[in-house]
Write an enzyme that holds these catalytic residues in place. Sequence first.
Site: not given
Ligand code: SAH
Ligand code: SF4
Length: 384
Positions: A92, A120, A127, A131, A134, A184, A236, A238, A363
């Site tokens: 996507e 984006c 991935c 996480c 996510c 990632e 990221s 968190h 995100c």
């Molecule tokens: N893998 C990379 C890039 C993709 S995720 C990374 O983790 O940085 C893009 C961003 O969205 C990251 O900061 C991720 O932690 C955040 N993210 C993932 N799931 C989310 C959610 N449900 N609500 C808000 N941010 C989220």
């Molecule tokens: Fe992968 Fe980024 Fe999602 Fe973590 S937050 S699972 S690194 S896409």
Amino acid sequence: MTRSLYDLDPGQLEALVAEAGEPPYRARQLVHWLDDRRQPDPRAMTNLPRSLRARLSERFAETGLALDQHQAGDDGWTHKFLFRLPGGDAVESVLMLYPPAGSRPEDDWEGGPRGRATVCISSQAGCAMGCTFCATGQFGFTRHLSAGEIVEQVARVSTLLPELRPGPGAPDHLTNVVFMGMGEPFANQDATWGAAYRLHQGFGLSARAITISTVGLVPGIRRAAAEPLPVNLAVSIHAADDATRDLLVPVNRTWPIAALLEAVRDYVAATRRRVSFEYALMDGVNDDLDQARKLGRLLAPLRVPHSGGHAAHVNLIPYNPTPGTGFSPPSKSAVRRFRETVAASGVPVSVRANRGVGIDAACGQLRTTAGRPGRRVLPLAEPG
Ligand code: SAH
Ligand code: SF4
């Protein structure tokens, strides 16, 4: 196997036109279509001879991205695309349009991206980082994207943009690219950097218009410090202590916060560039003021050499609810208090507006499941 025409270098394009019995300038015309016009479909390359177009489209029929679904949200200011990849997997990409200042109050947050059109993009199908909050991470890893497949997402969205503008106030061309979709980027470094260089050198995007977001893979951050292309780096984070971060980001066990921040410090020292820290706020998990104070203490010492200005910028993202994860968004007042507490440490901090929530395009909501029923699909003409 060639995955995308954007995976072919100039030498390979020359060989291709030579094979077809065409003069070398045809290769330059091809590059013009691919990079300047951002058009990966040979059928649409109207100044090439019909026979060459037919030959290319036949030869590369199994190549490139096929637009499978398109959904519009936020009154047409956000668009999500599902692209089918060669081999059947899918990724996507999300287009976020931002009007000039003042016209959409919900976008007028401090430092907000006014007048921009940001895409984006995904760097992997799925991935492997897992996480816990996510959607992409919960779905697991399918495969890496090639550099060309990453670039082609930008090309496809660029060419679709003009017909998707929600009004005359909307930007008419792509201004920014963020590697914040599925995957990632630093788990797929060569393709990520290959794509970033092509977007800069071929598509003419300035390096500062490109942002790579990482979950905190230290070797990737070290490579970013050494790459001559000065793209933006987002980390990221968190959470501000290892116990909390371990629960959210499993790779924290490999590169805990101290190791991560050491790599970021070295990155800042080498590049003198600021770094964004993404912080998805989750109710009762990482939104307490103790975390906010710790985050401030961790990041306040990060300074740009010589100028002494803060090198860290915190982006707070209220969690986008993702079914099955057990996490939920914080209250508005918790977001405000968290933000104020970080700000009190002196570290610049903003709250990022949630885009695309209604179409699962926000995100961390990007997840393409073969089994998931398709949503509403808007018909979009394919070129040719
Ligand atoms: N893998 C990379 C890039 C993709 S995720 C990374 O983790 O940085 C893009 C961003 O969205 C990251 O900061 C991720 O932690 C955040 N993210 C993932 N799931 C989310 C959610 N449900 N609500 C808000 N941010 C989220
Ligand atoms: Fe992968 Fe980024 Fe999602 Fe973590 S937050 S699972 S690194 S896409």
